[in-house]
Scaffold this motif. Sequence first.
Motif, short mmCIF file in Angstrom:
data_model
loop_
_atom_site.label_atom_id
_atom_site.label_comp_id
_atom_site.label_asym_id
_atom_site.label_seq_id
_atom_site.Cartn_x
_atom_site.Cartn_y
_atom_site.Cartn_z
N LYS A 1 60.54 52.10 19.41
CA LYS A 1 60.69 50.81 20.09
C LYS A 1 59.71 49.84 19.45
O LYS A 1 58.51 50.10 19.39
N ARG B 1 57.36 46.72 30.49
CA ARG B 1 58.65 46.25 31.02
C ARG B 1 59.69 46.21 29.92
O ARG B 1 60.86 46.57 30.12
N GLU C 1 60.84 49.77 29.10
CA GLU C 1 61.76 50.28 30.12
C GLU C 1 63.16 49.72 29.93
O GLU C 1 64.16 50.45 30.03
N LEU C 2 63.25 48.43 29.62
CA LEU C 2 64.55 47.81 29.40
C LEU C 2 65.26 48.40 28.18
O LEU C 2 66.49 48.53 28.16
N GLU D 1 65.37 51.33 27.31
CA GLU D 1 66.04 52.58 27.66
C GLU D 1 67.50 52.33 28.01
O GLU D 1 68.34 53.20 27.86
N ALA D 2 67.78 51.09 28.47
CA ALA D 2 69.15 50.77 28.91
C ALA D 2 69.93 49.95 27.89
O ALA D 2 71.14 50.06 27.79
N VAL D 3 69.22 49.08 27.14
CA VAL D 3 69.88 48.20 26.17
C VAL D 3 69.13 48.26 24.84
O VAL D 3 67.94 48.57 24.81
N ARG E 1 65.32 48.62 19.71
CA ARG E 1 65.27 50.01 19.27
C ARG E 1 65.33 50.03 17.75
O ARG E 1 66.09 49.29 17.15
#
Length: 210
Positions: free
Chosen positions: A38, A56, A59-60, A62-64, A142
């Motif tokens: 990341k 923060r 964490e985001l 992980e989804a996008v 990513r």
Amino acid sequence: MTEGDADVLIQIPGSDVLWQKEHLLTLALRSVPRECEKIVWLDSDVVFVDDEWPHRAAELLEAVPLVQVFGELREIRAEVRLGQSDVAEIADPASEPSHPPSFSFTHKLLELRSASLENTVASGRRQGPTTRVGTGIGWAFRREVFAGTGFYNGSVIGGNDRAHRGLVRFGFDPWRDVRADENGSLRWCTPKDELHRYVRDWFASRKEDD
């Protein structure tokens, strides 16, 4: 800058006046340790009010795959010293005029309103309650997003739409007119003197060294 100014300092000599940012980001990405999945790129003059923003953003991711790392941008006055009290003052909406929200925040807002972002981004003109948006400043992603292709490096003049339209007048072709030299820096590789002069004069007109 010297080696003491950064954990990893990459310096590349160049001769031609071109916008190099995205090309240099690609070179920088290759030097990021492989275990870092990341990654964030930021403008060098960014100050965050929220110290938790890296967590923060992580964490985001992980989804996008791609996240803009701010919701609202505020410019710092030249006389402000960057102490904690000053940062708190800048964060107070009553102390500073409002500045552009982030591109991603605006996109979501207009999506909820079933509105279009196209004209907002392309022209910067008012679309309902939104004027212009902050498309750069800082993004987290990513590693896999850019690992294979790198960043698009054909924007030789930066982010000014009007200046980009001027490039068309001189027949600019990003796939043929620029390439990396032996040092890794972008340079002109076609004899389009008027194009080269146009880009050089554009950067001089910005007076960023004054």
